[in-house]
Design an enzyme around this catalytic site. Structure first.
Site, PDB file in Angstrom:
ATOM      1  N   GLU A 274       0.852  -1.182   0.000  1.00 13.34           N
ATOM      2  CA  GLU A 274       0.000   0.000   0.000  1.00 13.34           C
ATOM      3  C   GLU A 274       0.890   1.235   0.000  1.00 13.34           C
ATOM      4  OE1 GLU A 274      -2.055   0.611   3.626  1.00 13.34           O
ATOM      5  OE2 GLU A 274      -3.111   2.391   2.879  1.00 13.34           O
ATOM      6  N   CYS A 278       3.512   9.745  -1.614  1.00 13.70           N
ATOM      7  CA  CYS A 278       4.417   9.801  -2.758  1.00 13.70           C
ATOM      8  C   CYS A 278       4.595  11.276  -3.087  1.00 13.70           C
ATOM      9  CB  CYS A 278       3.756   9.057  -3.920  1.00 13.70           C
ATOM     10  SG  CYS A 278       4.490   9.399  -5.514  1.00 13.70           S
ATOM     11  N   ILE A 280       7.601  14.411  -4.711  1.00 14.99           N
ATOM     12  CA  ILE A 280       8.909  14.913  -5.139  1.00 14.99           C
ATOM     13  C   ILE A 280       8.936  16.377  -4.711  1.00 14.99           C
ATOM     14  CG2 ILE A 280      10.346  15.456  -7.172  1.00 14.99           C
ATOM     15  CD1 ILE A 280      10.133  12.453  -6.757  1.00 14.99           C
ATOM     16  N   GLN A 285       9.972  18.623  -9.554  1.00 16.07           N
ATOM     17  CA  GLN A 285       8.879  17.842 -10.143  1.00 16.07           C
ATOM     18  C   GLN A 285       8.911  17.909 -11.666  1.00 16.07           C
ATOM     19  OE1 GLN A 285       5.253  19.181  -8.257  1.00 16.07           O
ATOM     20  NE2 GLN A 285       5.938  18.475  -6.247  1.00 16.07           N
ATOM     21  N   VAL A 286       8.258  16.922 -12.247  1.00 17.41           N
ATOM     22  CA  VAL A 286       8.117  16.829 -13.709  1.00 17.41           C
ATOM     23  C   VAL A 286       9.484  16.816 -14.423  1.00 17.41           C
ATOM     24  CG1 VAL A 286       6.593  17.480 -15.604  1.00 17.41           C
ATOM     25  CG2 VAL A 286       6.066  18.238 -13.321  1.00 17.41           C
ATOM     26  N   LYS A 287      10.460  16.196 -13.760  1.00 15.00           N
ATOM     27  CA  LYS A 287      11.765  15.996 -14.405  1.00 15.00           C
ATOM     28  C   LYS A 287      12.041  14.509 -14.575  1.00 15.00           C
ATOM     29  CE  LYS A 287      13.921  20.173 -12.481  1.00 15.00           C
ATOM     30  NZ  LYS A 287      14.948  20.640 -11.524  1.00 15.00           N
ATOM     31  N   TYR A 289      11.820  12.252 -12.048  1.00 15.58           N
ATOM     32  CA  TYR A 289      12.165  11.560 -10.800  1.00 15.58           C
ATOM     33  C   TYR A 289      11.019  10.670 -10.328  1.00 15.58           C
ATOM     34  CZ  TYR A 289      16.257  14.570 -10.187  1.00 15.58           C
ATOM     35  OH  TYR A 289      17.451  15.199 -10.352  1.00 15.58           O
ATOM     36  N   ASN A 317      -5.707  15.046  -7.804  1.00 13.70           N
ATOM     37  CA  ASN A 317      -4.837  15.742  -8.763  1.00 13.70           C
ATOM     38  C   ASN A 317      -3.564  14.968  -9.098  1.00 13.70           C
ATOM     39  OD1 ASN A 317      -3.360  16.095  -6.508  1.00 13.70           O
ATOM     40  ND2 ASN A 317      -3.661  18.305  -6.333  1.00 13.70           N
ATOM     41  N   ALA A 318      -3.394  13.829  -8.489  1.00 14.35           N
ATOM     42  CA  ALA A 318      -2.213  13.022  -8.828  1.00 14.35           C
ATOM     43  C   ALA A 318      -2.598  11.781  -9.637  1.00 14.35           C
ATOM     44  CB  ALA A 318      -1.465  12.616  -7.563  1.00 14.35           C
TER      45      ALA A 318
END
Ligand SMILES: CC(=O)SCCNC(=O)CCNC(=O)[C@H](O)C(C)(C)COP(=O)(O)OP(=O)(O)OC[C@H]1O[C@@H](n2cnc3c(N)ncnc32)[C@H](O)[C@@H]1OP(=O)(O)O
Length: 552
Positions: A274, A278, A280, A285-287, A289, A317-318
């Site tokens: 579970e 989560c 970053i 973010q948005v690289k 990773y 939103n994720a």
């Protein structure tokens, strides 16, 4: 197992503490979110087939059992507030691991001093030979493999571990050629990060609260990232789970700083994990990773924890991120395996990810590159479209019409590419069969293009389009419009009788002209409106022409 005990509800989206038993509402939602970009099931299977799998081993003398038994540093007395009663009961399952020989029924709040005193046994030893075993019983991966970890510290991490899946090397003559595009955006990003890992600047490391100083520092760093990135989560709750010894955290560490991570709880007996948190850190973010982190987690969960699935309540939103990581809202895992085990969250959507048994998750980029190469090879076998001939050198005169005329039949490379004269002027604008390819039809089409241009020229909205735009009057026009078009140029092309070898080319020029007008000019301008009205006129005429052709 009473899954509906006094479990308080933690909310990602609010700090609501209202109790809720909301397993089923999300679980039953079955909107399909098959992730498309990375792997179709077929490609995953094909890919998996390209990799070695090691021999199964039933050895269930799991080392993570040792890890699971590690006592917490501090034993909060308010444990019950947060850790659900099913958590407590599950504790036994976790602690006993695979062999079930540990009869200890204690929950984490009841770790004894004796256990606290036990020496910490790490999941991985420093610089030595690491034994990795699958946690699962029915041969999920069933690999026992020994690998020398070359890392200098005990933080060699999962990145240093080998999954038991080995990328096949094509020794000797490769079937692939060099001059092909080998990577898309995803592969490039993954490969970039992989190189960072290999250079030692980046590492992915999984641990739980094991009392090792460095691990604690990282876990605190991760906790801080969660606290910032998940503002609707009670901070105490984040601390509790990150530090809870039944939870593990896979972390991205760059230059010894935590950049992000995933905290999850492996339910060894149920063989699913579970994901609790989560995140970053904001400026990273948005690289890529997040993707690489999830790939490392999947590999670790499969090869070290023996898990087959992940479940998580994803923040609304994720959801997009999780979908891209292969999670679906459709839950296929048998309810008996998870219901009552996982924590309920309000404002999230239960999502599942099935962990592939064979995929080399931390080396997907190589696999994808090889798949691309294989497909490319196949295409080369079947077609000649990869052969690029030198361009024909003919000077163009005005309006792009060539000065010297070449007969298509005389262009040898066209023939080599498989072209035949009956393909001349192939067009989706189909004329009746009797007329297709006939000289008569081409003449008919030419007359039509000519008359259409005439009626367009006479149209009251044609005035902005009659001549090329004058750069002296509109100085920035050609900075914005790179492919200009006007009625006069089109007429020249029609009159040459050689330019528009297909009707599509004619339509494309007209569309380009209207599109340019609407690109350069705002919708409220006269130019924009003229373009739209003249385009309607154009389309109606074209439609009427083709309808007239199909009439008997
Ligand atoms: C169970 C839970 O914890 S739910 C809460 C999840 N966490 C959060 O929302 C915290 C804030 N967000 C984050 O920390 C990060 O953005 C994460 C963890 C969601 C993603 O990590 P990143 O490093 O940004 O992901 P990465 O760069 O690998 O992006 C992967 C893909 O997902 C996309 N993506 C990333 N975040 C999101 C999002 N919130 N919604 C939709 N798509 C997203 C990226 O655009 C990228 O797409 P691409 O592969 O087509 O280019």
């Amino acid at each position: 197992m009473d899954g509906h005990g006094s479990a308080p509800v933690r909310s990602r989206s609010s700090q609501s503490t209202s109790p809720s038993h909301s397993h089923s509402h999300s679980a039953s939602s079955s909107a399909h979110h098959h992730h498309k970009r990375k792997f179709s099931a077929a490609s995953a299977a094909a890919a998996a087939a390209a990799f070695d799998t090691a021999t199964p081993d039933d050895n269930d003398d799991s080392e993570e059992e040792e890890e699971e038994e590690l006592p917490p540093e501090n034993d909060d007395s308010d444990e019950d507030d947060v850790v659900t009663s099913n958590d407590d009961e599950e504790e036994e399952k976790n602690v006993t691991g695979n062999n079930g020989s540990n009869g200890n029924n204690d929950s984490i709040r009841n770790f004894t001093a004796a256990r606290l005193a036990r020496p910490v046994k790490q999941e991985r030893d420093v610089g030595g030979v690491v034994k990795m075993e699958p946690g699962g019983g029915d041969g999920v991966l069933g690999v026992v493999k020994e690998e020398r970890v070359t890392g200098q510290t005990s933080t060699g991490g999962s990145a240093g571990l080998v999954s038991g899946i080995v990328v096949k090397e094509e020794n000797g003559k490769g079937i692939f050629t060099d001059n092909i595009q080998t990577s898309g955006a995803y592969t490039a990003r993954e490969e970039g990060l992989k190189r960072e890992e290999e250079a030692g600047r980046l590492k992915f490391f999984c641990c739980s609260n094991d009392g090792v100083d460095q691990h604690m520092i990282w876990l605190i760093g991760l906790k801080n990232i969660f606290a910032r990135q998940l503002p609707n989560m009670p901070k105490e709750y984040i601390v509790r789970l990150v530090m809870d010894r039944t939870h593990k955290s896979m972390m991205v560490i760059r230059h010894n700083h935590v950049v992000g991570g995933i905290t999850y709880r492996p339910y060894a007996s149920q063989r699913f994990g579970e994901i609790a948190f989560c995140a970053i850190t904001a400026d990273e973010q948005v690289k890529g990773y997040g993707t690489r982190l999830m790939n490392h987690l999947k590999q670790h969960a499969r090869d070290i924890d023996g898990l087959t699935h992940f479940l998580t309540y994803a923040d609304n939103n994720a959801v997009g991120y999780f979908v891209k990581q292969g999670f679906t809202k459709e839950i296929t895992l048998d309810k008996n395996r998870w219901q009552g085990y996982i924590k309920d969250y309000d404002g999230g959507i239960l999502m599942e990810c099935k962990i592939n048994l064979k995929l080399p998750y931390t080396d997907l980029a190589t696999m994808i590159r090889r798949q691309r190469q294989a497909i490319d090879e196949k295409i080369r076998e079947l077609s000649k479209c990869h052969i690029v001939y030198e361009g024909i050198n003919f000077q163009k005169k005005e309006a792009g019409i060539p000065k010297k005329l070449l007969k298509l039949e005389d262009i040898s490379s066209l023939k080599e590419a498989g072209w035949t004269p009956d393909q001349w002027g192939h067009s989706k604008y189909k004329a009746p069969n009797s007329m297709v390819d006939s000289v008569q039809y081409r003449q008919h089409l030419n007359n039509f293009m000519r008359s259409l241009l005439k009626t367009m020229n006479e149209h009251p909205d044609a005035w902005p389009f009659k001549e090329p735009v004058d750069a002296r009057e509109v100085p920035d026009y050609y900075d914005i419009i790179k492919d200009p078009m006007d009625l006069k140029t089109m007429l020249k092309r029609v009159e040459s009788e050689v330019y528009y070898v297909t009707f599509e080319m004619f339509v494309a020029d007209a569309k380009r002209m209207f599109h340019n007008a609407r690109t350069y000019n705002a919708p409220e301008t006269i130019y924009y409106k003229c373009a739209t009205r003249l385009e309607n006129h154009f389309s109606n005429k074209v439609m009427a022409f083709f309808q007239s052709l199909t009439k008997p």
